[in-house]
Design an enzyme around this catalytic site. Sequence first.
Site, short mmCIF file in Angstrom:
data_model
loop_
_atom_site.label_atom_id
_atom_site.label_comp_id
_atom_site.label_asym_id
_atom_site.label_seq_id
_atom_site.Cartn_x
_atom_site.Cartn_y
_atom_site.Cartn_z
N CYS A 149 32.34 21.73 5.19
CA CYS A 149 32.83 22.86 6.19
C CYS A 149 33.33 22.32 7.36
O CYS A 149 34.07 22.91 8.38
CB CYS A 149 32.14 24.07 6.34
SG CYS A 149 31.62 24.88 4.60
N CYS B 132 29.29 37.99 3.09
CA CYS B 132 29.69 36.71 2.67
C CYS B 132 31.24 36.43 3.19
O CYS B 132 32.05 37.23 2.94
CB CYS B 132 29.68 36.54 1.12
SG CYS B 132 28.13 36.93 0.44
N HIS C 281 37.67 31.45 5.83
CA HIS C 281 37.21 30.29 5.85
C HIS C 281 37.70 29.22 4.57
O HIS C 281 37.12 28.80 3.85
CB HIS C 281 35.66 30.34 5.53
CG HIS C 281 34.66 29.03 5.53
ND1 HIS C 281 35.33 28.00 6.53
CD2 HIS C 281 33.64 28.71 5.17
CE1 HIS C 281 34.42 26.91 6.10
NE2 HIS C 281 33.18 27.41 5.49
#
Lengths: 147, 387
Positions: free
Chosen positions: B81, B204, B335
């Site tokens: 990430c 989440c 994301h």
Amino acid sequence: MAEQAQATAETGPRPIVPFLKLGAEPHLVGSKCSCGAIFLDTKRLACSKCGSTGPFQTVKLSTRGKVYVFSVVHQSFPGIKTPYITAIVDLPEGVSVRTNLVDLDPLAIEKDPKPLFDMPVEMITHVVAKDRQGNDVVAFAFRPIKH
Amino acid sequence: MRNVYVLGTGMIKFGRYPEKTVPELGAEAALIAMKDAGVTIKDVEMLASGNLYQSNAMVGQRILQQVGQMGIPVINVANACATGSTAFREAYLSVASGMYDIAMAVGVEQMGKAGLLGGGAGGSDPAYSPEGKIGSGLMPAVFGQNGIEHMRKYGTTMEHFAKISVKSHKHATKNQFSQYQNEVSLEDVMNARMVAYPNTLYMCCPTGDGAAAAILVSEDKLKQFAAGRKRAKIAASVLTSDPWTERDLTLPDVNTLTKRAAKQAYEKAGIGPEDLALTELHDCFATAELVHYENLYLCKEGEAGKFIDEGGGVHPSLGGKSPVNVSGGLLSKGHPLGATGVANICEVVWHLTQDERAKARQVPNAKAGLAHVIGLGSACTIHILTV
Ligand SMILES: [Zn+2]
């Protein structure tokens, strides 16, 4: 062909990971470095704590430990029954293991997680799958110690 | 090392673009950044391209095929990430070292509806896959356990985690680049479908597609290109990996490497957490955001719950203090792995330079901001920017 040769070889229960040893008294093994660090993956070129290249001592780990933390998994891979409890269990040798916790109600734990912290647990083994050769695949899990 | 500034930035709205390719998404962000910087591809001397899912497919070079092939050096970066922020750091280092005057960093990802990330494959026979049979390596469970660890140590409650999700969704309503721009109530978050305790669905981050880019310039060339426009300085650029800690191999330790990175970054920038006007941190899950309040020293160890209860992390226009993830964070903004690290630097830059693109959510007195990313495995980047 290798695959055919394997299929006709002796069949029987197989551990899901190399650090699980089956037999009369199933247990986990680790590699211990002279610095004190223990690793569950027994094949290791050097110690990730101190960098020493060994030799490492293979140690038999205790089948009893205490729950450090956990989560209740509600969404998983196909074929995995949910909800179930995943946890990190600390063993007295100073190494932790990732495991399922069984014989506990996952939804009750979500309502009141506190009793799980430091709960004494013991290791069991159970068949979790059959491999392509038809062997039972055996995993370990931990459950509360009944008094 | 020389001082380096962010000359221009570009970002496309995070979401789903099944009709586009990864290089197209990256090129869109790159063109916006070059226009914002006032440069052309002929001025750019190197490219650092961050992408994870096609890390073997020369994404950087394929972006240049879309925006101009001048034969410049390209490095393709993958760091979980932290991929985008590591690419940004490579661009920073190439300018800070004196090698180049103008560098470009692009972060891009196309995930589609990727579902759950993490978990082990177990070789060729799925019977030996450990996932779900001897615990879980799936991200919601891993970060769930990080949150539970905080509960265990400090008595943090599920409501604390849920409040973070409420806050981030509220912030996202002011961000036109956010994948989700809807508010949710505390009840919505608490009662949403459980993914991995204590993380419910709204706690989440989603998967998705997106891209962001930045043009970096040396102090020597800043005057020539910036022409009086306010530009943010990269006051610190830090990258750490996870040092050995007791349980890191069974429960990834996201705390130690973040604390180490934060200490180094504050020291390098010569400022402290109290000087930050805003922080964009890696809230892949609500549980992660909570522990990073402490890891980045926004509050004292063990006091993240209290920080939340007192309005910490909330935009000042909503009555809060020490605003965190005013962009909506990963929880709402989205994301797309490789894009995330560059996008959160863009957000900080926009506030520091009063950029139109953050006008609706501008934080007051923005002189310094911090952008933090964790890639599990693990890598941590922290960038501090100042004006
Ligand atoms: Zn050692």
